[in-house]
Design an enzyme around this catalytic site. Structure first.
Site, short mmCIF file in Angstrom:
data_model
loop_
_atom_site.label_atom_id
_atom_site.label_comp_id
_atom_site.label_asym_id
_atom_site.label_seq_id
_atom_site.Cartn_x
_atom_site.Cartn_y
_atom_site.Cartn_z
N ASP A 147 -9.60 97.03 70.87
CA ASP A 147 -8.73 96.57 71.96
C ASP A 147 -9.23 95.30 72.64
O ASP A 147 -9.00 95.09 73.83
CB ASP A 147 -8.55 97.69 73.02
N LYS A 178 -7.63 91.12 69.68
CA LYS A 178 -7.73 90.42 68.40
C LYS A 178 -6.36 89.96 67.91
O LYS A 178 -6.23 88.88 67.34
CB LYS A 178 -8.33 91.35 67.33
N GLY A 235 -3.80 98.98 66.86
CA GLY A 235 -2.63 98.63 67.65
C GLY A 235 -2.78 97.18 68.09
O GLY A 235 -3.36 96.90 69.13
N HIS A 236 -2.32 96.27 67.25
CA HIS A 236 -2.47 94.85 67.57
C HIS A 236 -1.19 94.36 68.24
O HIS A 236 -0.13 94.30 67.62
CB HIS A 236 -2.82 94.06 66.31
N GLN A 262 -10.02 97.86 65.10
CA GLN A 262 -11.03 98.56 65.91
C GLN A 262 -12.15 97.58 66.30
O GLN A 262 -11.88 96.38 66.39
CB GLN A 262 -11.60 99.81 65.20
P1 IMP Z 1 -9.69 107.39 64.71
O1 IMP Z 1 -9.91 106.02 64.21
O2 IMP Z 1 -8.26 107.69 65.05
O3 IMP Z 1 -10.30 108.45 63.85
O4 IMP Z 1 -10.47 107.53 66.13
C1 IMP Z 1 -11.90 107.45 66.21
C2 IMP Z 1 -12.31 106.68 67.47
O5 IMP Z 1 -11.92 105.33 67.33
C3 IMP Z 1 -11.65 107.19 68.75
O6 IMP Z 1 -12.55 107.02 69.83
C4 IMP Z 1 -10.47 106.26 68.92
O7 IMP Z 1 -10.06 106.16 70.26
C5 IMP Z 1 -11.09 104.96 68.42
N1 IMP Z 1 -10.09 104.01 67.90
C6 IMP Z 1 -9.45 104.06 66.74
N2 IMP Z 1 -8.64 102.99 66.59
C7 IMP Z 1 -8.78 102.27 67.70
C8 IMP Z 1 -8.22 101.02 68.13
O8 IMP Z 1 -7.44 100.35 67.44
N3 IMP Z 1 -8.63 100.59 69.35
C9 IMP Z 1 -9.53 101.27 70.10
N4 IMP Z 1 -10.08 102.41 69.73
C10 IMP Z 1 -9.71 102.91 68.54
#
Ligand code: IMP
Length: 420
Positions: A13, A16, A40-41, A217
């Site tokens: 977040d 990017k 989520g871009h 991420q």
């Molecule tokens: P997962 O990727 O859904 O398995 O989540 C694992 C961890 O990564 C959790 O803490 C999510 O909140 C975090 N996470 C996954 N994708 C994002 C993103 O695009 N932005 C911020 N945090 C993310």
């Protein structure tokens, strides 16, 4: 330079999407190499908000070919929704989208496994998009892959293989016949895009095409170097690029993106996190709610010690600072510069040691002026310039870009250190 990467340096977040959007205009390819629908871009083409989850941001640029690399995990049903939304907004994807035939496919089994794990013990705070279980199946060699979607027999066999192992872990697991029709239909729709993406990219490199690798991420969520086990299940650092596209690549320009402060969603340690009341102010000012899940983000000061370590291991060649405007009017600012009694140059691997870190701060003067209309570093208030200079000198990597608002044009390039 023909190859660039944009990576998050924190817990995702960092903004990017907007920077990738700005750079796509000067690239021929935009490539996602890891993650999936958890990303989520958020981008604002023509002032209208659009949130991309699987699709590379280059879909919003007609001159850009977009690749979903083999390192990704793809939920085909959601991907089709995204394609429909993007095309509905006038961005046609014919001949501009390539989905690696080796990417892993998220099925209803994975979605159920993810939510089951989250609702049982050992919560990670995932996005519940099935990311971890889909990667687990890849490494357990029972994954459904994109190539299976376009062949009924292969798809049926792949689903049977996965279900045989996972069904006992799910309350009321769907049968293969429950899952097959929707996935087959998705496969029919996605067939024109499914190809050997590694070969396409090798050719592109040979032809000296300009390639932009879009990280999702952030570094602190990297499966190996993040705050394990509170991480995502992919390699978010530069090292994830070659494996995630399936061919060797030499990335010349690595742009690491960091907010001027820091946020995190989900569970896990966050040394510079602010206490609730102070955090609320920054959260509201920065609109810090998840683009994928809508969850309020945890907020805190920028952690320069962590940033320095991450920049080193990710080979970051320049930093982009986003949301600098959010710090305006907050009074004195703090930046994390280390941890009490901690002398090691890197971050601890052990989660208990990481969770015990107590940050030490340097206080820096804030500024009052609204800076969202600033487009040149020299027009920033002196305190903002000193803030940036401190970041740059502490981390040892130059700041190349600054963003001061969500709009496409609310960013500017910095050449050398911001002058004080
Ligand atoms: P997962 O990727 O859904 O398995 O989540 C694992 C961890 O990564 C959790 O803490 C999510 O909140 C975090 N996470 C996954 N994708 C994002 C993103 O695009 N932005 C911020 N945090 C993310």
């Amino acid at each position: 330079m023909s190859t660039s990467a944009i990576l998050g340096l924190q817990w995702g977040d960092e903004g990017k999407g907007k920077l990738v959007d700005a750079l796509c205009a000067e690239h021929d390819f935009c490539v996602r190499f890891q993650g999936g629908g958890n990303a989520g871009h958020t981008v604002y083409p023509g002032g209208q908000k659009i949130v991309l989850h699987h699709l590379p941001t280059g879909v919003l640029h007609s001159g850009c070919t977009n690749v979903l690399g083999s390192g990704m995990v793809i939920d085909p049903i959601r991907l089709i929704d995204e394609i429909d939304e993007v095309e509905g907004r006038g961005f046609k994807l014919k001949d501009r989208l390539i989905i690696s035939d080796r990417a892993s496919i998220t099925t209803p089994l994975h979605l159920l496994l993810d939510s089951g794990r989250e609702e049982g013990g050992g919560k990670i705070g995932t996005t519940k998009r099935g990311i971890g279980p889909t990667y687990a199946d890849r490494y357990d060699r029972i994954a459904v892959r994109a190539c299976d979607l376009i062949d009924k027999t292969s798809l049926k066999e792949a689903l049977e293989r996965a279900r045989a192992v996972r069904a006992s872990q799910i309350n009321k697991p769907p049968t293969v016949s429950d899952m097959l029709p929707a996935l087959l239909k998705a496969g029919e729709r996605l067939k024109p895009y499914i190809a050997d993406a590694a070969l396409v990219l090798c050719e592109a490199v040979k032809e000296n095409k300009r390639i932009l690798y879009e990280g999702a991420q952030g570094a602190m969520l990297d499966i190996a170097y993040g705050t394990y086990p509170f991480v995502t299940s992919s390699h978010t650092l530069t090292g994830g690029i070659p494996a995630g596209i399936g061919s060797w690549t030499d990335v010349k320009r690595v742009i690491g993106v960091s907010k001027a402060y820091c946020t995190r969603v989900g569970e896990g340690p966050f040394p510079t996190e602010l206490p609730k009341a102070e955090g609320d102010r920054l959260r509201e000012k920065g609109g810090e709610y998840g683009a994928t899940t809508g969850r309020p983000r945890r907020v805190g000061w920028i952690d320069l010690f962590a940033l320095r370590y991450i920049c080193k291991i990710a080979g970051v060649t320049e930093i982009a600072i986003t949301k600098l405007d959010v710090l305006s009017g907050l009074g004195d600012l703090k930046v994390g510069v280390g941890y009490e009694g901690y002398a090691h140059p890197g971050l601890p691997a052990d989660i208990r040691a990481f969770s015990a870190l107590k940050p030490t701060y340097k206080a820096l003067p804030g500024w009052k002026d609204n800076i969202s209309a600033v487009r040149k570093p020299e027009d920033l208030p002196a305190a903002a310039r000193s803030y940036l200079r401190f970041v740059e000198e502490f981390v040892g990597v130059r700041i190349g870009l600054i963003s001061v608002g969500p709009e496409r044009d609310a960013a500017f390039v910095v050449r050398g250190a911001p002058k004080g």
